[in-house]
Write a protein that holds these residues in place. Structure first.
Motif, PDB file in Angstrom:
ATOM      1  N   HIS A 111       0.807  -1.229   0.000  1.00  8.37           N
ATOM      2  CA  HIS A 111       0.000   0.000   0.000  1.00  8.37           C
ATOM      3  C   HIS A 111       0.843   1.284   0.000  1.00  8.37           C
ATOM      4  O   HIS A 111       0.524   2.243  -0.702  1.00  8.37           O
ATOM      5  CB  HIS A 111      -0.925  -0.026   1.224  1.00  8.37           C
ATOM      6  CG  HIS A 111      -1.889   1.106   1.280  1.00  8.37           C
ATOM      7  ND1 HIS A 111      -2.912   1.258   0.381  1.00  8.37           N
ATOM      8  CD2 HIS A 111      -1.985   2.172   2.121  1.00  8.37           C
ATOM      9  CE1 HIS A 111      -3.596   2.356   0.674  1.00  8.37           C
ATOM     10  NE2 HIS A 111      -3.052   2.928   1.716  1.00  8.37           N
ATOM     11  N   HIS A 115       1.127   4.375  -2.707  1.00 10.07           N
ATOM     12  CA  HIS A 115       0.973   5.822  -2.456  1.00 10.07           C
ATOM     13  C   HIS A 115       2.124   6.586  -3.118  1.00 10.07           C
ATOM     14  O   HIS A 115       1.913   7.637  -3.731  1.00 10.07           O
ATOM     15  CB  HIS A 115       0.969   6.113  -0.949  1.00 10.07           C
ATOM     16  CG  HIS A 115      -0.408   6.085  -0.330  1.00 10.07           C
ATOM     17  ND1 HIS A 115      -1.425   6.915  -0.759  1.00 10.07           N
ATOM     18  CD2 HIS A 115      -0.919   5.346   0.679  1.00 10.07           C
ATOM     19  CE1 HIS A 115      -2.512   6.685  -0.028  1.00 10.07           C
ATOM     20  NE2 HIS A 115      -2.238   5.728   0.843  1.00 10.07           N
ATOM     21  N   ASP A 302      -6.748   7.036  -0.606  1.00 11.26           N
ATOM     22  CA  ASP A 302      -6.655   5.665  -1.111  1.00 11.26           C
ATOM     23  C   ASP A 302      -7.420   5.512  -2.430  1.00 11.26           C
ATOM     24  O   ASP A 302      -8.574   5.919  -2.549  1.00 11.26           O
ATOM     25  CB  ASP A 302      -7.216   4.690  -0.061  1.00 11.26           C
ATOM     26  CG  ASP A 302      -6.292   4.603   1.140  1.00 11.26           C
ATOM     27  OD1 ASP A 302      -5.135   5.045   1.033  1.00 11.26           O
ATOM     28  OD2 ASP A 302      -6.739   4.082   2.182  1.00 11.26           O
TER      29      ASP A 302
END
Ligand code: KG4
Ligand code: ZN
Length: 334
Positions: A111, A115, A302
């Motif tokens: 994750h 980003h 997100d």
């Protein structure tokens, strides 16, 4: 290469179709914020259930908007770590089923790496190496991005992440979840010198950060004022809090830039949407001749497009999973 990317690590169900890691054909984000707001924060069990309910429709929409047929998809990328375990499992299992039915590879994607990769979408000319400030709800790091899949952490928070400090301090100020954006809005109207808040240093590490003391200072200030019957000026407190966060980040980031000699700084994570932090970094980078990369607001929070961007590079490195892939709640970015 057409990658269908899936993101379910927290409270956004997102599916995107991304071509060659940079061209976003669709990026559908179904947020659950309204429901979690009732409880003042993300309720993991509810998050998992909502992902289950919406993932199929979000996937259909991503395919439709991308104007592509499923048979053209060449790989399925999925966030498998870090995040809420139940939420991650929904994405991972959906990805496995889809990959099996289409007979295409699965690309497991981290994750925080995703980003960082949001910057490749916004700035196709940006290539590693560069320095990246990661500021999200769960992570705060200053990272050397040595290559697309190679990282070195230079500085980290020792306790709360910046987003967490924003949300918890904001809750005490009476803002709804997620309070970060509310503090940001109010900060723009307040007096940042009204309240003096601590800017803690970490003993023995000039690049590490600590935000829990700052959060506690806000909580104590509100508590003490309430006990004395003195009203807290929320707008001024928001401005003072935001200015303190900006000072701490400025101190660490530019110390690291000086020490390492990087002339490119990227920013990543949900808190990179913050107007005060963006303005501070723009001004400081301008003054010091550092090239600044910050994703547009649609890629700060997100989303699955960033997963598709990172997955392209993971695939090129041979990072492919089989059907034994599992979700993992926490894994270092390195
Ligand atoms: O990256 P993200 O969407 O989720 C994680 O991976 O954690 O970050 C969410 C965090 C939340 O703490 C939210 O309050 C914060 O980003 N955030 C902001 C702003 N917009 C979102 N914090 C401060 N100012 C904002 N404008
Ligand atoms: Zn995130």
């Amino acid at each position: 290469m057409y990658i269908l990317a899936i993101e379910t690590s927290c409270d956004e169900t997102s599916v995107a179709v991304v071509k060659d890691g940079v061209e976003v054909l669709s990026n559908i984000v179904a947020t659950q914020i309204e429901e979690h707001r009732l409880y003042g924060g993300v309720v993991p069990e509810i998050a998992s259930r909502r992902h289950c309910e919406s993932i199929e429709a979000v996937t259909r929409e991503a395919i439709e908007v991308a104007k592509i047929s499923l048979s053209e998809i060449e790989a399925i990328a999925v966030t498998h770590t870090p995040g809420l375990i139940g939420a991650l499992l929904v994405g991972v299992n959906f990805a496995k089923g889809l990959a099996m039915s289409l007979d295409v590879p699965i690309i497991p994607t981290h994750h925080i790496r995703s980003h960082i990769a949001a910057n490749y979408i916004a700035y196709p000319d940006l290539k590693p190496p560069f320095l990246c400030l990661v500021i999200s709800g769960g992570h705060t790091n200053i990272i050397e991005v040595l290559d697309y899949t190679e990282y070195k952490i230079i500085g980290s928070t020792r306790d709360d992440a910046v987003g967490e400090a924003y949300d918890k301090a904001g809750r005490a100020m009476g803002y709804q979840y997620p309070a970060g954006v509310e503090i940001d809005k109010n900060a723009q109207l307040g007096d940042k010198t009204a309240y003096k808040l601590p800017r803690p240093k970490v003993d023995g590490s000039e690049f590490d950060m600590s935000f829990s003391g700052l959060k506690t200072a806000v909580l104590n200030l509100i508590h003490n004022s309430t006990q004395k019957g003195v009203e807290v000026n929320k707008t001024d407190l928001s401005a003072s809090f935001q200015a303190t966060i900006c000072d701490i980040l400025k101190d660490r980031v530019f110390k690291v830039l000086e020490k390492t000699g990087y002339t490119k700084l990227a920013v990543a994570g949900g808190v990179s949407a913050n107007s005060g932090i963006r303005a501070m970094l723009e001004q400081e980078c301008d003054n010091r001749g550092v090239q600044l990369f910050i994703p547009p607001l649609c890629y700060c929070g997100d989303n699955a497009a960033m997963v598709g961007a990172q997955a392209y590079h993971e695939f090129k490195q041979g990072n492919i999973a089989d059907l034994t892939l599992n979700a993992v709640a926490s894994t270092p970015v390195e």
